[in-house]
Scaffold this active site. Sequence first.
Site, mmCIF file in Angstrom:
data_model
loop_
_atom_site.group_PDB
_atom_site.id
_atom_site.type_symbol
_atom_site.label_atom_id
_atom_site.label_comp_id
_atom_site.label_asym_id
_atom_site.label_seq_id
_atom_site.Cartn_x
_atom_site.Cartn_y
_atom_site.Cartn_z
ATOM 1 C CE LYS A 177 -4.446 0.188 2.212
ATOM 2 N NZ LYS A 177 -5.149 0.071 3.492
HETATM 3 C C1 E4P Z 1 -8.418 0.882 3.218
HETATM 4 O O1 E4P Z 1 -7.648 0.067 2.765
HETATM 5 C C2 E4P Z 1 -8.274 1.488 4.554
HETATM 6 O O2 E4P Z 1 -7.602 0.602 5.412
HETATM 7 C C3 E4P Z 1 -9.571 1.788 5.236
HETATM 8 O O3 E4P Z 1 -10.677 1.434 4.489
HETATM 9 C C4 E4P Z 1 -9.564 3.079 5.954
HETATM 10 O O4 E4P Z 1 -10.838 3.421 6.330
HETATM 11 P P1 E4P Z 1 -11.274 4.185 7.630
HETATM 12 O O5 E4P Z 1 -11.770 5.537 7.209
HETATM 13 O O6 E4P Z 1 -12.354 3.339 8.204
HETATM 14 O O7 E4P Z 1 -10.078 4.302 8.547
#
Ligand code: E4P
Length: 214
Positions: free
Chosen positions: A83
């Site tokens: 990522k």
């Molecule tokens: C995506 O890969 C992220 O880990 C995640 O969806 C972040 O979302 P949040 O706004 O719930 O922290």
Amino acid sequence: MELFLDTAKIDEIRRALDWGILDGVTTNPTHIAATGRRFREVVEEICALVPGPVSLEVVGTTADQMVAEAQDLARIGPNVVVKIPTIEEGIKATTRLTQMGIKTNLTLVFSAAQALLAAKAGATYVSPFVGRLDGIGHSGSEVVGQIKTIYDNYGYDTKIIVAAVRHPMHILEAALIGAQVVTSRLDILEQLFHHPMTDAGLEQFLADWAKVPQ
Ligand code: E4P
């Protein structure tokens, strides 16, 4: 459509794997922190447990740092997807990682323009954060629709992971748009199973079955 679980918690991953319909896992530094465990230890356990793609996030902010971290993470297993934040340095890093054959998930995507750059860099996935966009009065699903149109217009292979989902409607909207993947918290995925009419119907069937002479 592929369903990923957005967590680093082993018990949650085991629970969702038991369903037989979980395709992958996404993590981020917040999820790792919530486990209270060492990064390497927890991500190695997740990658060994999950047959599908597992996204692990870099924390470096320069392209050189991201590439070095990504190379190290990719050694954990063949299912690792790195990522990368969708910033200028992240796009530079992605171009290099694509050439090296390392799979990437461009995260923190909030506009279709960012997703276009990610696709041009050869990203394997992009993650638009729909719930966070909705939270500031924009439409996350509208951005997902724009990304899908752009990718279809030019035949980009980059897959869309609809992320930061807040309720089952986000998942339904993603499916209607044709996003290839949704990543979600366990409690939201669990909501997909339920409908009050299913529960009422089952209760009735079981009550009637009890009247059948055995
Ligand atoms: C995506 O890969 C992220 O880990 C995640 O969806 C972040 O979302 P949040 O706004 O719930 O922290």
